[in-house]
Design an enzyme around this catalytic site. Sequence first.
Site, PDB file in Angstrom:
ATOM      1  N   VAL A 156      27.486  40.060  37.035  1.00 28.23           N
ATOM      2  CA  VAL A 156      27.894  41.362  37.592  1.00 28.23           C
ATOM      3  C   VAL A 156      27.185  41.602  38.922  1.00 28.23           C
ATOM      4  O   VAL A 156      25.956  41.552  38.997  1.00 28.23           O
ATOM      5  CB  VAL A 156      27.569  42.517  36.617  1.00 28.23           C
ATOM      6  CG1 VAL A 156      28.031  43.849  37.197  1.00 28.23           C
ATOM      7  CG2 VAL A 156      28.198  42.277  35.255  1.00 28.23           C
ATOM      8  N   LYS A 175      33.618  43.031  34.775  1.00 28.14           N
ATOM      9  CA  LYS A 175      32.243  43.468  35.076  1.00 28.14           C
ATOM     10  C   LYS A 175      31.992  44.872  34.540  1.00 28.14           C
ATOM     11  O   LYS A 175      30.915  45.160  34.000  1.00 28.14           O
ATOM     12  CB  LYS A 175      32.016  43.415  36.586  1.00 28.14           C
ATOM     13  CG  LYS A 175      32.002  41.982  37.122  1.00 28.14           C
ATOM     14  CD  LYS A 175      32.119  41.975  38.632  1.00 28.14           C
ATOM     15  CE  LYS A 175      32.032  40.565  39.193  1.00 28.14           C
ATOM     16  NZ  LYS A 175      32.481  40.484  40.591  1.00 28.14           N
TER      17      LYS A 175
HETATM   18  N1  HSE Z   1      35.079  36.865  42.813  1.00 23.17           N
HETATM   19  C1  HSE Z   1      33.917  37.650  42.584  1.00 23.17           C
HETATM   20  C2  HSE Z   1      33.811  38.711  43.642  1.00 23.17           C
HETATM   21  C3  HSE Z   1      32.703  36.778  42.576  1.00 23.17           C
HETATM   22  O1  HSE Z   1      34.454  38.573  44.685  1.00 23.17           O
HETATM   23  O2  HSE Z   1      33.103  39.687  43.448  1.00 23.17           O
HETATM   24  C4  HSE Z   1      31.438  37.517  42.197  1.00 23.17           C
HETATM   25  O3  HSE Z   1      31.467  37.937  40.879  1.00 23.17           O
END
Ligand code: HSE
Length: 441
Positions: A132, A205
């Site tokens: 997260v 998240k």
């Molecule tokens: N793809 C995710 C983002 C990576 O851009 O936040 C980090 O968790």
Amino acid sequence: MKVINVGLLGLGTVGGGTANVLNRNAQQISRRVGCEVRVHIASVRDIGAPRICETKSFELTQDPYEVVNDPSVDIVVELIGGETLSKELILAAISNGKHIVTANKALIAMHGTEIFAAAADKNVSVLYESAVAGGISIIKSIREGLAGNDISLVAGIINGTTNFILTEMRDKGRSFEDVLAEAQELGYAEADPTFDIEGIDAAHKLTILAAIAFGTPLQFEKVYTEGISSLHLQDVAYARELGYQIKHLGIAKALEDGIELRVHPTLVPEKRLIANVDGVMNAVLVKGDAVGNTLHYGAGAGAEPTASAVVADILDIARALNLSEDSKNAPINVPALAFEAQSIKERKVMQPKEFRSAYYLRVDVNDVPGVMSQLSTVFAEYGISIEGITQKEPAKGELKVSVIFLTQRTQEGLIDDAIEKIQGMPDVLDKVTRIRVEHLD
Ligand code: HSE
Ligand code: NDP
């Protein structure tokens, strides 16, 4: 000096970053934890592919089970992603008595309960700080630093890719596709970038944040999720003129009658710090009854910012293993989801029509007399108080005008009913745009 052996599953953006940080900061690390922490083995899908880290100092394999079953490995670090192979590997590693570190938010949000139970049975730890908000220590902050608080709100920018896209489009007028391609090149985006764009990654998240903040189960399926794909640049510009920035937020709110779990584009007043968090940066606001508001800021994605959190988890376990009499068995004594597993409790999760928020509405209408009064009548009928109205001048030779309403806080069901009625009016030309407004005070 004792050596703690790390087995890396995956050596891509985060895996490569982790190998680099462990290698570059080896001396600092051993001074911090009192033992040597080194990569012993790593698995990849394509052994011939170029790497961002050196690979000479450890074994490289295409068989991830070689990592999981290696008797010398103390800590297995899962940096592959996805929910199938990664779950099988983690469960196999746990059953071999390995401690686990993972950056995989999808896996924790969807299967965390099962994984933590398996780890508890084997007395091993599963740490997931990097899952997260990239490099921000938000899990540790909520789970440990704020443990004395009754937490009522967690809200923030928790996807770096979408924040990067929104910022570049707003500031440089770049196209969505162009900025997304750059985010992929920089290693920010998920393997399937629709997870970023459609808010699924942020919902994973938020699922984790809500569980550790409120002591509720991991319940991804109950998170209301909207991405940025239907956002119009025109609204970003109008919001700015009104003193707001549009940010893609994850919001977990504890109310008397339940909790709200939602992920969506949001107007945030420019004077709030979160409104000024740009690019790949993330920021998470946590409100506790004792501490008040706290704001946690840092890079939300990318190789080394994420590796920073991965390595911190590795070091927590290494330190515990180093201090323990039993060299293999030294779990971290903080509950995986911040609350004792047996005390995790369901709470009612509010339906979208029960959400309470202020709203930004853009109604495109024919520029004819009487329209404004008809719109005002509908709002009055549903008891919706209007905070402000702005009318945009029609483009040359056009009759269509955009009218922007900012409402006071109200229930979403009422707003949706009013919108339905408005959309049936003959002089209303397009679908009404509705974006939630949060003052975060
Ligand atoms: N793809 C995710 C983002 C990576 O851009 O936040 C980090 O968790
Ligand atoms: P990458 O795609 O860069 O790396 C994935 C790694 O896993 C690669 O080394 C790849 O091998 C290996 N791999 C992929 N599929 C398989 C497979 N089927 N069998 C064996 N190995 C496989 O991903 P990231 O490093 O970006 O992400 C890893 C995890 O970290 C994900 O869960 C992601 O959500 C999470 N995360 C990512 C962040 C970021 O900024 N990128 C931030 C926070 C979390 P090969 O290299 O040979 O293809």
